[in-house]
Design an enzyme around this catalytic site. Structure first.
Site, PDB file in Angstrom:
ATOM      1  N   ASP A   1     -24.027 -70.130  20.330  1.00  0.00           N
ATOM      2  CA  ASP A   1     -22.849 -70.971  20.224  1.00  0.00           C
ATOM      3  C   ASP A   1     -23.129 -72.174  19.334  1.00  0.00           C
ATOM      4  OD1 ASP A   1     -20.398 -72.187  20.637  1.00  0.00           O
ATOM      5  OD2 ASP A   1     -20.877 -72.915  22.634  1.00  0.00           O
TER       6      ASP A   1
ATOM      7  N   ASP B   1     -16.559 -73.030  14.754  1.00  0.00           N
ATOM      8  CA  ASP B   1     -17.201 -72.750  16.032  1.00  0.00           C
ATOM      9  C   ASP B   1     -17.342 -71.255  16.273  1.00  0.00           C
ATOM     10  OD1 ASP B   1     -18.166 -72.795  18.588  1.00  0.00           O
ATOM     11  OD2 ASP B   1     -16.367 -73.635  19.506  1.00  0.00           O
TER      12      ASP B   1
END
Length: 503
Positions: free
Chosen positions: A81, A283
């Site tokens: 992430d 992201d």
């Protein structure tokens, strides 16, 4: 993303690697698509190369890598992430791991009693929470951490003894965004997270990495720590500045989106928003992309997407993935980089099984899919995987810059260039020429929707490459049985990733 927001759907898992070579100072993961039921395999270290295959499991959530933690190593599959900054793992004693089926810790859990090198360094200090109120709490600890054959001897991680999330994460964002910093409200609490510790232990030359996710149906792609691959993008690689959160402190990979165009064979529209320039976070932990409501509704109208109150989503006929129209995202001012995103990347399945059908309205009887651009009413706005697959993105945590170029889909060539030193700029990248103009606010106008008919006409030709310089109201109605299937799949997606998808 942690605390401020956490979104995920779709997934990549680590599997067996192919035999490609990387130069010293670069850690490489190759990406390939597989069925979610295929067994995961591992590859050990090769000379000067650290490499693993990452496999797509679409109904999970995010990008995953199989890692080893402890001595002897325990296998865990953790979510990669860019929107968070800690490595954390569920403890084998966590209640969530005792659940059966997909809700258990099927991706592995960590037993500290079985590691000879486990050491608690912050008892009770690990505390992370997400926008849906999911959480993980426990101790900070240090241990051996191995990923892609790269071994970090002294990695600080969180142990989720009390958590409702069924797998851990590998956060590769700024250390300023670590959970401990939020808990103590002090930057003095920062510790060397994965990119920084890879530099400290001599695995890479600087805290930077590049993502080439390839297209939605691709069989291969890669993520490189410490380098770029000049054969994985087309055109120029452009450097743009990462925006500070407060003063000169950066906590996320936020850049200015300064334009958005809809382009099809019937015309071109410049879409507008009262939020321009729009700060967006790049992201990888987010599958969809989330823009301000005014401009998101304009994209829906262009492509014929309809808001569904039942799903809380903009949905679209699945056949629209063959539309030749595209959206052109512009960054960092009028002469900054532009990335084309086609409809084949923006139409996503709602379930892992047969698609539900529209049961009323103009699309009655057609298969329904989720549209890849959704809306947020306030920041943070996010460009997730529906955008990132079309872009080659380099994250430079030292110089606070993003390198971005159009991806070269399905490239079979490779030319990996390491960052030569800690302070070196992104190799082969040039700065955006007019970033100072990125803060200018354009006037808000209503688009003419000249591109709309070209999007909806599936037989229309693709727009020429030179063309790139609200659908609100009653949503579609799904049958109760279909809603049960869609709802269950969405719940499994959310729980499988551990991060709630805002839909």
């Amino acid at each position: 993303m942690r605390t401020q927001g956490a979104l995920a759907a779709g997934a990549l898992l680590v599997g067996a690697a192919c035999a490609a070579s990387t130069p010293p100072g670069v850690v490489r993961w190759d990406i390939s698509r597989r069925d979610r039921r295929q067994e995961l395999a591992r590859l050990g270290k090769r000379a000067d190369t650290y490499e693993e295959v990452i496999t797509n499991e679409e109904m999970r959530g995010g990008y995953f890598a199989t890692c080893q933690i402890g001595t002897p190593g325990q296998d865990l599959t953790l979510q990669l992430d860019t929107g968070s900054s800690d490595i954390w793992v569920p403890a084998s004693t966590a209640q969530v791991c005792s659940r059966r089926g997909d809700r258990g810790c099927s991706f592995g859990s960590f037993n500290p009693d079985e590691s000879e090198t486990f050491e608690v360094v912050g008892e009770g200090n690990f505390d992370i929470s997400y926008v849906d109120t999911s959480y993980a709490k426990g101790d900070y600890f240090t241990d051996v951490f191995e990923i892609g054959g790269a071994v970090i001897q002294n990695m600080t991680m969180g142990l989720g003894s009390d958590t409702d999330i069924n797998h851990g994460l590998v956060g590769v964002g700024y250390p300023q965004n670590e959970a401990i910093v939020g808990t103590t409200q002090s930057l003095r609490s920062m510790y060397p997270n994965l990119p920084i510790q890879m530099v400290n232990e001599g695995l890479i030359n600087t805290a930077a990495y590049s993502l080439w996710l390839n297209d939605l149906d691709a069989s291969s792609g890669n993520i490189l720590f410490g380098g770029i691959d000049t054969k994985k993008y087309v055109g120029e690689l452009t450097r743009i500045d990462i925006l500070p959160t407060i003063e000169d402190i950066r906590t996320s990979f936020k850049v200015y989106l300064t334009s958005l165009q809809a382009v099809s064979a019937s015309g071109k529209d410049t879409l507008t928003s009262r939020k321009f320039p729009i700060p967006v976070v790049l992201d990888s932990g987010t599958t969809l992309s989330y823009l301000p409501t005014d401009i998101a509704q304009q994209t829906w109208r262009e492509v014929g997407a309809i808001w569904s109150d039942q799903l809380g989503n903009a949905v679209i006929p699945c056949k629209m993935r063959t539309s030749k129209g595209y959206f052109s995202f512009g960054f960092a001012g009028p002469s900054g980089p532009r990335i084309k995103v086609g409809m084949d990347e923006l139409v996503l399945d709602l379930t892992s099984g047969p698609a539900p059908l529209f049961t009323s309205g103009k699309y009655s009887g057609e298969e329904a899919c989720r549209f890849g651009i959704q809306n947020f009413t306030s920041a943070p706005y996010l460009l997730g995987d529906t955008f990132l697959r079309s872009a080659y993105v380099v994250y430079d945590l030292v110089n606070n810059q993003i390198g971005i170029a159009a991806t070269d889909f399905n490239s079979t060539e490779s030319n990996i260039v390491p960052f030569p030193s800690l302070s070196a700029h992104i190799p082969s990248a040039t700065p955006a020429p007019d970033q100072a103009q990125a803060t200018e606010k354009p006037s808000f106008t209503t688009p003419a929707y000249a591109a709309k008919s070209g999007f909806l006409d599936l037989n229309a030709p693709a727009p020429e490459s030179g063309d790139e310089s609200a659908a609100s109201g009653l949503g579609p109605v799904f049958g109760a049985g279909q809603m049960a299937v869609v709802g269950l799949t969405m719940v499994l997606t959310m729980l499988g990733s551990g991060l709630f998808v805002l839909l």
